[in-house]
Design a protein around this motif. Structure first.
Motif, PDB file in Angstrom:
ATOM      1  N   THR A   3       0.826  -1.202   0.000  1.00  0.00           N
ATOM      2  CA  THR A   3       0.000   0.000   0.000  1.00  0.00           C
ATOM      3  C   THR A   3       0.861   1.254   0.000  1.00  0.00           C
ATOM      4  O   THR A   3       1.822   1.359   0.770  1.00  0.00           O
ATOM      5  N   VAL A   4       0.505   2.205  -0.867  1.00  0.00           N
ATOM      6  CA  VAL A   4       1.207   3.489  -0.955  1.00  0.00           C
ATOM      7  C   VAL A   4       0.186   4.610  -0.811  1.00  0.00           C
ATOM      8  O   VAL A   4      -0.854   4.600  -1.477  1.00  0.00           O
ATOM      9  N   ILE A  28      -3.775   4.651  -1.638  1.00  0.00           N
ATOM     10  CA  ILE A  28      -4.617   5.486  -0.788  1.00  0.00           C
ATOM     11  C   ILE A  28      -4.386   6.925  -1.217  1.00  0.00           C
ATOM     12  O   ILE A  28      -3.233   7.385  -1.252  1.00  0.00           O
ATOM     13  N   GLY A  29      -5.432   7.636  -1.548  1.00  0.00           N
ATOM     14  CA  GLY A  29      -5.306   9.018  -1.989  1.00  0.00           C
ATOM     15  C   GLY A  29      -5.852  10.003  -0.970  1.00  0.00           C
ATOM     16  O   GLY A  29      -6.833   9.710  -0.283  1.00  0.00           O
ATOM     17  N   ILE A  30      -5.200  11.153  -0.890  1.00  0.00           N
ATOM     18  CA  ILE A  30      -5.679  12.256  -0.062  1.00  0.00           C
ATOM     19  C   ILE A  30      -5.663  13.516  -0.906  1.00  0.00           C
ATOM     20  O   ILE A  30      -4.687  13.801  -1.597  1.00  0.00           O
ATOM     21  N   LEU A  68       2.332   0.385   5.782  1.00  0.00           N
ATOM     22  CA  LEU A  68       2.411   1.086   4.508  1.00  0.00           C
ATOM     23  C   LEU A  68       3.759   0.772   3.871  1.00  0.00           C
ATOM     24  O   LEU A  68       4.750   0.557   4.578  1.00  0.00           O
ATOM     25  N   TYR A  69       3.792   0.775   2.564  1.00  0.00           N
ATOM     26  CA  TYR A  69       5.069   0.617   1.870  1.00  0.00           C
ATOM     27  C   TYR A  69       5.626   1.958   1.424  1.00  0.00           C
ATOM     28  O   TYR A  69       6.843   2.137   1.348  1.00  0.00           O
ATOM     29  N   GLY A  70       4.733   2.903   1.143  1.00  0.00           N
ATOM     30  CA  GLY A  70       5.208   4.196   0.664  1.00  0.00           C
ATOM     31  C   GLY A  70       4.302   5.339   1.067  1.00  0.00           C
ATOM     32  O   GLY A  70       3.092   5.189   1.214  1.00  0.00           O
ATOM     33  N   GLY A 116      10.163   0.808   4.287  1.00  0.00           N
ATOM     34  CA  GLY A 116       9.390   1.426   3.219  1.00  0.00           C
ATOM     35  C   GLY A 116      10.036   2.707   2.728  1.00  0.00           C
ATOM     36  O   GLY A 116      11.244   2.928   2.922  1.00  0.00           O
ATOM     37  N   HIS A 117       9.232   3.552   2.107  1.00  0.00           N
ATOM     38  CA  HIS A 117       9.761   4.738   1.444  1.00  0.00           C
ATOM     39  C   HIS A 117       8.898   5.981   1.712  1.00  0.00           C
ATOM     40  O   HIS A 117       7.670   5.889   1.723  1.00  0.00           O
TER      41      HIS A 117
END
Length: 228
Positions: A3-4, A28-30, A68-70, A116-117
């Motif tokens: 998930t990024v 996931i967007g914000i 989370l990955y990113g 992650g990043h």
């Protein structure tokens, strides 16, 4: 599927990043605006300049995700007006969205980003300016500095890098002139997809050796010697 989280996904560079990453990741967007695209698996509407809204959104993300990955801090706002006409309210809003929100998100979500990043979208305006862009340039300079500071604080756990785009044409109806293309060593102006590809590349660095760096993606403009 990893998930990024990407901020500022409704338009432009953020939309391109979401589109590219949706091929491999759960996105996931914000954003303050509702996106018209379908590249986000989950979306949170949030004004990043509003600390209460931001903190509430962070809680929702933490409740949804164990990891989370990113984290891609892309959201940004810009003004271009004479210094004498800039207001302190404009300064504070730009700093809040462009710099404070990325700091708050990194601080709050880094515990979920084990190996992650964090990728911060800065700007070549961190290094070079035109008149009337003080709040934006300051925020992007801060973003580059925040990047290398975070890379040290989170060393061994999270890789942190930034990307500094030059002129990226986010207006699909605009056609660059011959002169504008020639100004770039690449022979063309940038496209949102150019930035999305660098984000994808950095996320693929699973061993995390690339960290604390800023990647200038400007078609070579900042390397061009200019004489009066």
């Amino acid at each position: 599927m990893k998930t990024v989280l990407v901020t500022g996904v409704a338009h432009g560079i953020g939309k391109a990043i979401a589109a590219k990453l949706s091929e491999k990741y759960c996105v996931i967007g914000i954003d303050k605006e509702l996106p018209e695209h379908i590249f986000c698996d989950t979306f949170y509407q949030c004004d990043l300049s509003n600390m209460q809204e931001l903190q509430e959104t962070i809680i929702q993300v933490k409740n949804r995700c164990e990891s989370l990955y990113g984290l891609v801090n892309n959201a940004g706002i810009f003004i271009h007006k004479p210094l004498k006409n800039q207001s302190i309210l404009e300064w504070e809003k730009i700093i809040a969205v462009n710099l404070t929100a990325p700091y708050v998100l990194a601080q709050a979500l880094s515990p979920l980003l084990h190996h992650g990043h964090i990728i911060n979208i800065a700007s070549t305006r961190a290094y070079m300016s035109e008149a009337g862009t003080e709040p934006y340039s300051a925020s992007k300079g801060g973003m580059v500095a925040l990047t290398h500071a975070l890379s040290i604080s989170l060393s061994g756990s999270v890789s942190v890098n930034s990307i500094s785009p030059g002129w990226i044409n986010t207006d699909e109806s605009y056609v660059a002139t011959v002169e504008e293309k020639a100004w770039h060593a690449s022979g063309r102006v940038g496209k949102p997809h150019d930035i999305a590809k660098v984000v994808e590349f950095l996320l693929e660095d699973e061993n995390g050796f690339i960290t604390g760096s800023d990647f200038v993606v400007d078609g070579g403009v900042s390397k061009k010697m200019v004489y009066p």
